[in-house]
Design a protein around this motif. Structure first.
Motif, PDB file in Angstrom:
ATOM      1  N   ALA A   1       0.679  -0.653  -0.129  1.00  0.00           N
ATOM      2  CA  ALA A   1      -0.173  -0.043   0.328  1.00  0.00           C
ATOM      3  C   ALA A   1       0.910   1.377  -0.296  1.00  0.00           C
ATOM      4  N   VAL A   2       0.421   2.244  -0.437  1.00  0.00           N
ATOM      5  CA  VAL A   2       0.944   3.514  -0.401  1.00  0.00           C
ATOM      6  C   VAL A   2       0.250   4.379  -0.242  1.00  0.00           C
ATOM      7  N   ARG A   3       0.672   5.786   0.476  1.00  0.00           N
ATOM      8  CA  ARG A   3       0.346   6.112   1.404  1.00  0.00           C
ATOM      9  C   ARG A   3       0.431   7.793   1.570  1.00  0.00           C
ATOM     10  N   ASN A   4      -0.431   8.537   0.529  1.00  0.00           N
ATOM     11  CA  ASN A   4      -0.165  10.154   0.275  1.00  0.00           C
ATOM     12  C   ASN A   4       0.115  10.443   1.395  1.00  0.00           C
ATOM     13  N   ARG A   5       0.410  12.452   1.315  1.00  0.00           N
ATOM     14  CA  ARG A   5       0.841  13.789   2.225  1.00  0.00           C
ATOM     15  C   ARG A   5      -0.314  13.674   2.751  1.00  0.00           C
ATOM     16  N   ASP A   6      -2.097  13.286   1.939  1.00  0.00           N
ATOM     17  CA  ASP A   6      -3.228  13.361   2.396  1.00  0.00           C
ATOM     18  C   ASP A   6      -3.753  12.794   3.327  1.00  0.00           C
ATOM     19  N   ASP A   7      -3.081  11.703   3.136  1.00  0.00           N
ATOM     20  CA  ASP A   7      -3.268   9.927   3.908  1.00  0.00           C
ATOM     21  C   ASP A   7      -4.371   9.382   3.497  1.00  0.00           C
ATOM     22  N   LYS A   8      -4.149   9.441   1.615  1.00  0.00           N
ATOM     23  CA  LYS A   8      -5.473   8.477   1.465  1.00  0.00           C
ATOM     24  C   LYS A   8      -4.229   7.485   1.195  1.00  0.00           C
ATOM     25  N   ILE A   9      -4.506   6.054   1.898  1.00  0.00           N
ATOM     26  CA  ILE A   9      -3.574   4.702   1.678  1.00  0.00           C
ATOM     27  C   ILE A   9      -4.989   3.970   0.411  1.00  0.00           C
ATOM     28  N   ILE A  10      -3.821   4.141  -0.792  1.00  0.00           N
ATOM     29  CA  ILE A  10      -3.836   2.920  -1.184  1.00  0.00           C
ATOM     30  C   ILE A  10      -3.622   1.289  -1.527  1.00  0.00           C
ATOM     31  N   PHE A  11      -3.402   0.375  -2.061  1.00  0.00           N
ATOM     32  CA  PHE A  11      -3.204  -1.314  -1.836  1.00  0.00           C
ATOM     33  C   PHE A  11      -3.297  -1.439  -3.200  1.00  0.00           C
ATOM     34  N   MET A  67      -9.586   7.047   9.464  1.00  0.00           N
ATOM     35  CA  MET A  67     -10.333   5.946   9.171  1.00  0.00           C
ATOM     36  C   MET A  67     -10.453   5.432   8.356  1.00  0.00           C
ATOM     37  N   TYR A  68     -11.244   4.792   7.747  1.00  0.00           N
ATOM     38  CA  TYR A  68     -11.010   3.906   6.186  1.00  0.00           C
ATOM     39  C   TYR A  68     -11.471   2.867   6.388  1.00  0.00           C
ATOM     40  N   TRP A  69     -12.470   3.081   5.060  1.00  0.00           N
ATOM     41  CA  TRP A  69     -13.334   2.379   4.776  1.00  0.00           C
ATOM     42  C   TRP A  69     -13.338   1.220   3.385  1.00  0.00           C
ATOM     43  N   TYR A  70     -12.600   0.308   3.410  1.00  0.00           N
ATOM     44  CA  TYR A  70     -12.369  -0.598   2.167  1.00  0.00           C
ATOM     45  C   TYR A  70     -13.414  -1.585   1.986  1.00  0.00           C
ATOM     46  N   ARG A  71     -13.034  -2.031   0.426  1.00  0.00           N
ATOM     47  CA  ARG A  71     -13.674  -3.476   0.244  1.00  0.00           C
ATOM     48  C   ARG A  71     -12.844  -4.403  -0.583  1.00  0.00           C
ATOM     49  N   GLN A  72     -12.952  -5.593  -0.595  1.00  0.00           N
ATOM     50  CA  GLN A  72     -12.004  -6.358  -0.861  1.00  0.00           C
ATOM     51  C   GLN A  72     -12.550  -7.620  -1.679  1.00  0.00           C
ATOM     52  N   ASP A  73     -12.624  -7.884  -2.958  1.00  0.00           N
ATOM     53  CA  ASP A  73     -13.125  -8.769  -3.364  1.00  0.00           C
ATOM     54  C   ASP A  73     -12.158 -10.203  -4.205  1.00  0.00           C
ATOM     55  N   PRO A  74     -12.315 -11.128  -4.181  1.00  0.00           N
ATOM     56  CA  PRO A  74     -11.689 -11.746  -5.266  1.00  0.00           C
ATOM     57  C   PRO A  74     -10.460 -11.332  -5.771  1.00  0.00           C
ATOM     58  N   GLY A  75      -9.510 -11.146  -5.974  1.00  0.00           N
ATOM     59  CA  GLY A  75      -8.172 -11.295  -6.535  1.00  0.00           C
ATOM     60  C   GLY A  75      -7.685  -9.691  -6.743  1.00  0.00           C
ATOM     61  N   MET A  76      -9.041  -8.722  -6.126  1.00  0.00           N
ATOM     62  CA  MET A  76      -8.796  -7.460  -6.169  1.00  0.00           C
ATOM     63  C   MET A  76      -7.891  -6.438  -4.743  1.00  0.00           C
ATOM     64  N   GLY A  77      -7.268  -6.798  -4.279  1.00  0.00           N
ATOM     65  CA  GLY A  77      -6.879  -6.356  -3.234  1.00  0.00           C
ATOM     66  C   GLY A  77      -7.429  -5.749  -2.456  1.00  0.00           C
ATOM     67  N   LEU A  78      -7.808  -4.564  -1.429  1.00  0.00           N
ATOM     68  CA  LEU A  78      -8.057  -3.816  -0.968  1.00  0.00           C
ATOM     69  C   LEU A  78      -8.718  -2.145  -1.895  1.00  0.00           C
ATOM     70  N   ARG A  79      -9.386  -2.288  -2.190  1.00  0.00           N
ATOM     71  CA  ARG A  79     -10.414  -0.792  -2.716  1.00  0.00           C
ATOM     72  C   ARG A  79     -10.788   0.144  -1.553  1.00  0.00           C
ATOM     73  N   LEU A  80     -10.260   1.256  -1.617  1.00  0.00           N
ATOM     74  CA  LEU A  80     -11.446   2.609  -0.328  1.00  0.00           C
ATOM     75  C   LEU A  80     -11.704   2.923  -1.083  1.00  0.00           C
ATOM     76  N   ILE A  81     -13.218   3.114  -0.448  1.00  0.00           N
ATOM     77  CA  ILE A  81     -13.894   3.912  -0.628  1.00  0.00           C
ATOM     78  C   ILE A  81     -14.400   5.177  -0.055  1.00  0.00           C
ATOM     79  N   HIS A  82     -14.094   4.994   1.017  1.00  0.00           N
ATOM     80  CA  HIS A  82     -13.951   6.619   1.959  1.00  0.00           C
ATOM     81  C   HIS A  82     -12.705   6.515   3.255  1.00  0.00           C
ATOM     82  N   TYR A  83     -12.009   8.189   3.088  1.00  0.00           N
ATOM     83  CA  TYR A  83     -11.749   8.172   4.611  1.00  0.00           C
ATOM     84  C   TYR A  83     -11.491   9.425   4.539  1.00  0.00           C
TER      85      TYR A  83
END
Lengths: 110, 116
Positions: free
Chosen positions: A90-100, B32-48
């Protein structure tokens, strides 16, 4: 658009082998790169990397970051069946958005 | 310490129904973060959220709404559930940089949602 790409997506090796997992990224205002291990339920934290060239190590696992080439690797030496899991970058940017990334599914054969 | 708690852990919905997933953390985390996880898709960020009263869109926000009225709670709402929202949902929280900051995300155990 920010993105994290992991390779390979799937890997099968024998116990005792060494594996290298790759993570490349494109992100605006990079802050840190994170590695996680996921077995049956929630991911568990492995490493956070912020500086290039400084290796982080924990037992048989190690990781390093290259901020110029925008990638990181996770090495596991002398693999054991308990290392079988999905490894997430995962990578975190300076807006604290973390994507995998999509993860690498590692399976260790006994 | 309970850490990060998600409720409910399982839910089956019919298409068009609404529901809310609750995430509660007792570690006084700002993020705080919300993610969804589907097979083969890792974790996808919904909102934070980077603090009480703030929210921001992630990678896949469509069809979801969130609220952070209290620092310890982060709610994820589905106004009109669709089968494409069948997934495992993870909530996570973390420290503000500078407060014993390791970058670690603390995850809940996940909530499995099925939309028929």
């Amino acid at each position: 658009e920010d993105k994290v790409v992991q390779s390979p997506l799937s890997l099968v090796v024998h116990e005792g082998d060494t594996v290298t997992l790759n993570c490349s990224y494109e992100v605006t205002n990079f802050r840190s790169l994170l590695w996680y291990k996921q077995e049956k339920k929630a991911p568990t934290f492995l490493f956070m990397l912020t500086s290039s060239g400084i290796e982080k190590k924990s037992g048989r696992l190690s990781s390093i970051l290259d901020k110029k080439e925008l990638f990181s690797i996770l090495n596991i030496t002398a693999t054991q069946t308990g290392d079988s899991a999905i490894y997430l970058c995962a990578v975190r940017n300076r807006d604290d958005k973390i994507i995998f990334g999509k993860g690498t599914r590692l399976h260790i054969l006994p | 310490n309970a850490g990060v708690t998600q409720t409910p852990k399982f839910r089956v919905l019919k298409t068009g129904q609404s529901m809310t997933l609750l995430c509660a953390q007792d570690m006084n985390h700002e993020y705080m973060y919300w993610y969804r996880q589907d097979p083969g898709m890792g974790l996808r960020l919904i909102h934070y959220s980077v603090g009480e009263g703030t929210t921001a869109k992630g990678e896949v926000p469509d069809g979801y709404n969130v609220s952070r009225l209290k620092k310890q709670n982060f709610l994820l709402g589905l106004e009109s559930a669709a089968p494409s929202q069948t997934s495992v949902y993870f909530c996570a929280s973390s420290y503000v940089a500078g407060e014993v900051y390791t970058g670690e995300l603390f995850f809940g155990e996940g909530s499995r949602l099925t939309v028929l």
